[in-house]
Design a protein around this motif. Structure first.
Motif, mmCIF file in Angstrom:
data_model
loop_
_atom_site.group_PDB
_atom_site.id
_atom_site.type_symbol
_atom_site.label_atom_id
_atom_site.label_comp_id
_atom_site.label_asym_id
_atom_site.label_seq_id
_atom_site.Cartn_x
_atom_site.Cartn_y
_atom_site.Cartn_z
ATOM 1 N N PRO A 106 42.975 52.295 38.585
ATOM 2 C CA PRO A 106 42.737 50.864 38.397
ATOM 3 C C PRO A 106 42.901 50.111 39.717
ATOM 4 O O PRO A 106 43.825 50.399 40.472
ATOM 5 N N GLY A 107 41.965 49.204 39.974
ATOM 6 C CA GLY A 107 42.017 48.446 41.226
ATOM 7 C C GLY A 107 41.119 49.011 42.307
ATOM 8 O O GLY A 107 40.986 48.411 43.371
ATOM 9 N N PHE A 117 44.216 44.656 44.227
ATOM 10 C CA PHE A 117 44.498 44.004 42.951
ATOM 11 C C PHE A 117 45.511 44.828 42.177
ATOM 12 O O PHE A 117 45.311 46.027 41.960
ATOM 13 N N GLY A 118 46.591 44.215 41.772
ATOM 14 C CA GLY A 118 47.603 44.934 40.996
ATOM 15 C C GLY A 118 47.173 45.092 39.548
ATOM 16 O O GLY A 118 46.193 44.501 39.089
ATOM 17 N N ASP A 126 41.533 49.711 32.501
ATOM 18 C CA ASP A 126 42.936 49.628 32.077
ATOM 19 C C ASP A 126 43.846 50.493 32.955
ATOM 20 O O ASP A 126 44.356 50.026 33.955
ATOM 21 N N VAL A 127 44.041 51.773 32.582
ATOM 22 C CA VAL A 127 45.057 52.598 33.243
ATOM 23 C C VAL A 127 44.390 53.665 34.110
ATOM 24 O O VAL A 127 43.170 53.670 34.284
ATOM 25 N N LEU A 128 45.233 54.571 34.617
ATOM 26 C CA LEU A 128 44.730 55.678 35.414
ATOM 27 C C LEU A 128 43.961 56.659 34.525
ATOM 28 O O LEU A 128 44.431 57.038 33.454
ATOM 29 N N HIS A 129 42.785 57.036 34.981
ATOM 30 C CA HIS A 129 42.014 58.082 34.306
ATOM 31 C C HIS A 129 41.542 59.081 35.357
ATOM 32 O O HIS A 129 41.635 58.837 36.559
ATOM 33 N N SER A 157 40.421 45.191 38.359
ATOM 34 C CA SER A 157 40.160 45.886 37.098
ATOM 35 C C SER A 157 40.310 44.971 35.885
ATOM 36 O O SER A 157 39.781 45.266 34.822
ATOM 37 N N ALA A 158 41.025 43.859 36.041
ATOM 38 C CA ALA A 158 41.234 42.961 34.902
ATOM 39 C C ALA A 158 40.005 42.109 34.612
ATOM 40 O O ALA A 158 39.909 41.498 33.545
#
Lengths: 173, 542
Positions: free
Chosen positions: A119-120, B535-536, A101-104, A45-46
C-alpha cells in the motif's frame, strides 16, 4: 596466519564458484536487463477510486499504441480487480497494480509474473506469457482471514485469436 | 566455573525456550493437518492464522533468544573460566524477556495478534503484542552487553592472548544481535507501538518493510551462530579429534558478523518501494555471506575426518564409518551438515536476484527456512542441550538411545516435510494459506505433496515430544549420589594458537567496517522515505 594448503585451494574454489554465480546475475541484470520489479512510485492507496489510473472504470486490459498490452489492476481484500482478464500469448504485457488496503503479493504460478503489492506504492512488472491457457493469479502474502480466497483468473489466448483493438479501449474484461 | 547460580540461570532460560518449543511444535502439527484438509472439522482461518502466528513467534523469537542467552552465559563462564559479570543484570534481562513473551502471548493465543511473525503493517495487532515483542528484545540486550563486557575484561586481564574461540564467536553474536535488532526495534518503537495505541493515524508500510528487512536476514545468523559454535567447539571433540583450524573459524565468525547485515534486501527483491541498484548491491553481498559457511563446511569436515582416521578409519570414505555415530553430538553434527548442504543450495536460488520471482512467497520459502533453521540450527541446539543437561542438572540423561532416535527422527521429519514444500513451491503453491481453495487444475498436482507434508509434520511432532520428554524425565530423576562436577570441554585446535592477529581477536575495526557497509546499503533506502512524498496507511483488521 596459518592456512593449510588444502584449505587454501578450497577457498580459491569457493571464491571462484561465488564469482561465477555473481557473473551470471550481473550478466542477466546488466546485459539482458532482467531485474525484479523495482519501481519507486508513491500513490495514495486511500484514494485510488479518485485517481486517474486506478479508478474503477479505468481498470482492465488496454492495448497501447505500440501494440504492447497494459493491465491496470487493484489488489484489495479479497481479489485482484477485475477478477477475470484475457491476455494474448507471446506479447509483452505490463501490469500496473495498486493496493486499496493492506499488503498483498501477486503470483501467476509457472510464470515469472510476480510482485509484492505494498500500500502506498505502485507495482509494475512486464512479462510475456509463452503459452495459452487458464492461469490462476494468486495472492501470496497474508492479507487477512480471507487470504485463502484471494485469487483471480487470467486466460491467455493464442496471439492469432487476439482481437485487434483500437487504443484506449478496454478489452477482455 | 558452572556454579549453582549459573546452572539456575541457564536452566531457567532453557525451561522457557523448550516450553515454548513444545507448544509451538504441537501447533505446527495442527497446521499441517489443517492445511491438508484431511479433517474438514479443523478448517478455520481464524484458528489457523492465530496458530501460525504463535508458532512463528515461539519458534523464531522465544526458543532462539532464550536458548542463545542461556547457552551464552554457560559459554562465557566455562570458556573464559571467570565468574559471570553482573548476574543481577542477567536476571533482569531474563525477566524482561520473559514478561515480554507473556505479554505478547496473550493477544496471540486469543487471536488478537494474527499478523504472523513478520507482523507487516497495515494489518494491525493488539498493542500488547508489539510491546511484548519489544520487551523480549530489550531483555536480550542485557545479555549482549554482558557478553561484550566479559570479552573485554578477559582481554584486559590476558593481554596478547587469543580469546577462546567459543567466546570469540559468542561475542560476535552479541554484537551482531545489537546491530540486527536495531532495525526491527526502530520499526516497533517508532512506527508500530504509537500507531497501535492510536497516537499516530498512519504508518508507511514501505518504510516498515525496509526496517524489518534490516533485521530479517542477520537474525537468522543470530540463531545460527550458536549452532556453529557447537560445530567448531563440540563436534570435533566428541568425534575424538581436534579442530582443524581455529583461525579460519575466527575468520568465518567475523565474516558472518560483517556480511550478514547489509544484505536484507534479498527479502525485498519483489518489493516496489526499493530500487534495483540497491537490491543488486544487497544481492551481491548475499552471495559473499555463503563464503563463511563454506569455510565452516571445510573446517568441520576436515576436523571430523581427522577424528575418523584417529579412530582407525582408512581409505577415501572409510573414516565416515569409523566415526562414533552413537554419540549424539557427532550424529547431530553430521545430520546438520547434510541439511545445511541442501538448504544452502536452496538459499542460493532464493538469493539469485531476478530468479527469486519463481519461488518468492511460495511454499519453497517455508521449506527453505524450516530446513535451515528447524533442521540444521535446532538439531544442534538439541545436541548441545543433551551435552549440557547433565552438567547443569547434575543428573545423567535418562537414556543414551532415546536421544539418537530423537535426532534421527528430527532429521527425517524435516527431509520429508521440506522436500514436499520445496516441490509445492515450484508448483506454485503460496506459503501462508490455511487451505487450498483455488478452482484450478494446477492444484491437483499439489495433492501428493500435501500428504507427504502431513507425514513429515507427524514425525516431527513425535520427535519434538520425545525431546521434551527426555529433558523432563532426566530432570525429574531422583538425586543419584554426588552432583556431577563435569566441566564443559571445548575442542583443541590442531595447531595450538598462542597468538592471533588483533583483527581476529576483537571487533572494533569490524564494527567500523559494518557501519560503513550499513550506511552504504541502508542509508539512502531509509532516507528516501523522508525525502520523497509518500502516503501512510491507516490500520486494518484481519
Amino acid at each position: 596466519m596459518h592456512i593449510h594448503p588444502l584449505e587454501k585451494r578450497w577457498i580459491y574454489l569457493v571464491l571462484a564458484v561465488v564469482g561465477i554465480f555473481l557473473a551470471a546475475i550481473f550478466y542477466t541484470a546488466l546485459a539482458r536487463n532482467i531485474h525484479p520489479p523495482s519501481h519507486i512510485e508513491p500513490i495514495d492507496s486511500a484514494s485510488l477510486h479518485l485517481s486517474a489510473e486506478f479508478a474503477e472504470d479505468k481498470l482492465g486490459v488496454w492495448t497501447q499504441p505500440d501494440g504492447t498490452i497494459r493491465v491496470t489492476l487493484v489488489a484489495a481484500r479479497y481479489g485482484f480487480y477485475p477478477r477475470e482478464i484475457r491476455l494474448p500469448a507471446g506479447t509483452p504485457v505490463t501490469f500496473r497494480i495498486a493496493s486499496a488496503d493492506v499488503l498483498h503479493g501477486v503470483h501467476i504460478p509457472m510464470t515469472n509474473m510476480g510482485t509484492m503489492v505494498v500500500p502506498g506504492y505502485v507495482s509494475e512488472i512486464t512479462t510475456t506469457f509463452p503459452k495459452p491457457g487458464e492461469y490462476p493469479m494468486l495472492c501470496n502474502e497474508y492479507c487477512g482471514l480471507g487470504h485463502d480466497h484471494m485469487w483471480s483468473k487470467v486466460t491467455v489466448v493464442a496471439k492469432e485469436s487476439w482481437p485487434e483493438a483500437s487504443a484506449a479501449q478496454p478489452i477482455g474484461r | 566455573m558452572l556454579t549453582i547460580e549459573i546452572r539456575k540461570l541457564a536452566l531457567s532460560h532453557f525451561a522457557v525456550a523448550f516450553g515454548a518449543f513444545g507448544l509451538a511444535a504441537l501447533m505446527g502439527f495442527y497446521q499441517v493437518l489443517a492445511r491438508s484438509d484431511l479433517i474438514p472439522a479443523l478448517q478455520s482461518p481464524g484458528v489457523y492464522f492465530a496458530s501460525v502466528s504463535t508458532h512463528g513467534v515461539l519458534m523464531a523469537y522465544v526458543l532462539t533468544t532464550f536458548f542463545i542467552m542461556g547457552f551464552g552465559y554457560v559459554t562465557a563462564v566455562s570458556s573464559l573460566k571467570t565468574p559471570l559479570w553482573n548476574p543481577r543484570w542477567a536476571w533482569i534481562g531474563f525477566w524482561t524477556s520473559a514478561v515480554g513473551t507473556g505479554l505478547a502471548a496473550l493477544p496471540l493465543l486469543l487471536g488478537r495478534a494474527s499478523v504472523l511473525y513478520t507482523f507487516y503493517p497495515p494489518v494491525q495487532a493488539h498493542a500488547l503484542f508489539y510491546i511484548g515483542a519489544a520487551l523480549l528484545v530489550v531483555g536480550s540486550w542485557f545479555w549482549a552487553v554482558i557478553m561484550i563486557v566479559m570479552h573485554g575484561q578477559w582481554k584486559k586481564a590476558h593481554p596478547g592472548e587469543p580469546v577462546p574461540l567459543p567466546m570469540f564467536a559468542t561475542t560476535a553474536n552479541a554484537i551482531l544481535w545489537l546491530w540486527t535488532s536495531a532495525g526491527v526495534a526502530s520499526e516497533v518503537v517508532f512506527q508500530l507501538i504509537p500507531w497501535s495505541m492510536g497516537l499516530k493515524d498512519t504508518v508507511d508500510p514501505g518504510l516498515a518493510r525496509t526496517l524489518f528487512a534490516w533485521t530479517l536476514h542477520p537474525i537468522v545468523y543470530f540463531w545460527l551462530i550458536p549452532a556453529y559454535i557447537a560445530l567448531y567447539s563440540f563436534v570435533p571433540k566428541a568425534a575424538g579429534g581436534k579442530l582443524f583450524s581455529d583461525e579460519l573459524g575466527r575468520v568465518a565468525f567475523v565474516m558472518l558478523l560483517v556480511l550478514s547485515l547489509p544484505i536484507g534486501f534479498h527479502h525485498l527483491y519483489m518489493d516496489p518501494q526499493q530500487g534495483a541498484g540497491f537490491k543488486l548491491s544487497h544481492g551481491t553481498l548475499t552471495f559473499l555471506v555463503a563464503v563463511p559457511t563454506l569455510l565452516t563446511a571445510f573446517t568441520i569436515t576436515a576436523s571430523v575426518e581427522l577424528a575418523g582416521r584417529i579412530n582407525g578409519g582408512t581409505g577415501l570414505f572409510g573414516w565416515i564409518g569409523a566415526l562414533p555415530w552413537r554419540n549424539s553430538m557427532v550424529l547431530a553434527g553430521i545430520l546438520a551438515a547434510a541439511m545445511l548442504v541442501l538448504g544452502g543450495f536452496g538459499g542460493l536460488v532464493n538469493a539469485s536476484y531476478a530468479m527469486n520471482a519463481m519461488v518468492h512467497n511460495t511454499a519453497w520459502v517455508a521449506g527453505h527456512f524450516h530446513l535451515i533453521f528447524g533442521g540444521t540450527t535446532v538439531i544442534l541446539y538439541m545436541a548441545t542441550t543433551y551435552y549440557l543437561w547433565p552438567r547443569l542438572t547434575g543428573k545423567p540423561l535418562c537414556s543414551s538411545t532415546l536421544p539418537l532416535i530423537q535426532l534421527w527422527s528430527w532429521f527425517w521429519g524435516f527431509v520429508i516435510l521440506t522436500t514436499a514444500w520445496h516441490i509445492l513451491g515450484l508448483l506454485g503453491q503460496p506459503r501462508r494459506i490455511s487451505t487450498v481453495t483455488y478452482h484450478s487444475p494446477l492444484t491437483f498436482a499439489w495433492d501428493p505433496y500435501i500428504l507427504t507434508m502431513v507425514v513429515g509434520g507427524t514425525v516431527l511432532m513425535v520427535s519434538a515430544g520425545l525431546f521434551v520428554y527426555i529433558l523432563a524425565k532426566s530432570y525429574r530423576q531422583p538425586e543419584t549420589g554426588p552432583i556431577q562436577a563435569d566441566e564443559i570441554e571445548y575442542a583443541e585446535p590442531l595447531e595450538p594458537v598462542t597468538r592471533v592477529h588483533p583483527l581476529l581477536n576483537g571487533f572494533s575495526v569490524w564494527n567500523i567496517a559494518l557501519a560503513v557497509l550499513m550506511l552504504a546499503n541502508f542509508g539512502y533506502p531509509i532516507a528516501q522515505f523522508f525525502l520523497i512524498k509518500t502516503f501512510g496507511s491507516v490500520a486494518w483488521g484481519y
